[in-house]
Motif scaffolding. Structure first.
Motif, PDB file in Angstrom:
ATOM      1  N   UNK A  54      92.109 -53.473  -7.012  1.00 12.77           N
ATOM      2  CA  UNK A  54      91.923 -52.421  -6.010  1.00 12.77           C
ATOM      3  C   UNK A  54      93.272 -52.034  -5.423  1.00 12.77           C
ATOM      4  N   UNK A  55      93.483 -50.728  -5.235  1.00 14.18           N
ATOM      5  CA  UNK A  55      94.719 -50.233  -4.633  1.00 14.18           C
ATOM      6  C   UNK A  55      94.382 -49.123  -3.656  1.00 14.18           C
ATOM      7  N   UNK A  56      95.178 -49.014  -2.585  1.00 17.29           N
ATOM      8  CA  UNK A  56      95.022 -47.880  -1.690  1.00 17.29           C
ATOM      9  C   UNK A  56      96.375 -47.420  -1.195  1.00 17.29           C
ATOM     10  N   UNK A  57      96.429 -46.122  -0.944  1.00 14.21           N
ATOM     11  CA  UNK A  57      97.637 -45.455  -0.494  1.00 14.21           C
ATOM     12  C   UNK A  57      97.277 -44.702   0.782  1.00 14.21           C
ATOM     13  N   UNK A  58      97.959 -43.664   1.149  1.00 12.91           N
ATOM     14  CA  UNK A  58      97.682 -42.989   2.406  1.00 12.91           C
ATOM     15  C   UNK A  58      96.233 -42.519   2.480  1.00 12.91           C
ATOM     16  N   UNK A  59      95.800 -41.648   1.587  1.00  7.11           N
ATOM     17  CA  UNK A  59      94.419 -41.154   1.630  1.00  7.11           C
ATOM     18  C   UNK A  59      93.621 -41.515   0.386  1.00  7.11           C
ATOM     19  N   UNK A  60      94.262 -42.054  -0.645  1.00  7.87           N
ATOM     20  CA  UNK A  60      93.604 -42.358  -1.915  1.00  7.87           C
ATOM     21  C   UNK A  60      93.322 -43.846  -2.046  1.00  7.87           C
TER      22      UNK A  60
END
Length: 112
Positions: A54-60
């Protein structure tokens, strides 16, 4: 920090809280121009021969699941200032992604 700098920081914090921001969220700006820093994170989950990165960035937020398994799963994004976003149920290897309106604070897989 001199008294004028401290007064400016206090005024900015009061304005941010009045606008609905938390003081920690305000601290995430990365430069004097106020441009936001890209927030990111990652986790790995495994169950019954399936491993999901699982990965997350600013809005994604996204996940990529690999392995040979009939395990059922779906992506769950935790968003700032809005409810969680749940993906569609999937079985076995695959991937999914989605976006939050303001900011993703976490991405994980829910097992079925």
């Amino acid at each position: 920090m001199n008294i004028w700098t401290r007064a400016g920081v206090t005024a900015a914090a009061v304005a941010a809280v009045g606008a609905g921001m938390s003081v920690p969220a305000m601290a995430e700006t990365g430069s004097a121009s106020g441009s936001p820093t890209v927030m990111a994170g990652s986790t790995t989950q495994s169950r019954n021969g399936l491993t999901c990165n699982n990965q997350w960035f600013t809005t994604l937020g996204k996940t990529n699941c690999t392995g040979n398994s009939g395990q059922r799963w779906r992506l769950k994004l935790t968003c700032q200032f809005q409810g969680d976003i749940l993906g569609t149920w999937q079985t076995g290897a695959g991937s999914d992604q989605n976006e939050c309106t303001v900011r993703v604070t976490g991405a994980s897989v829910q097992w079925g």
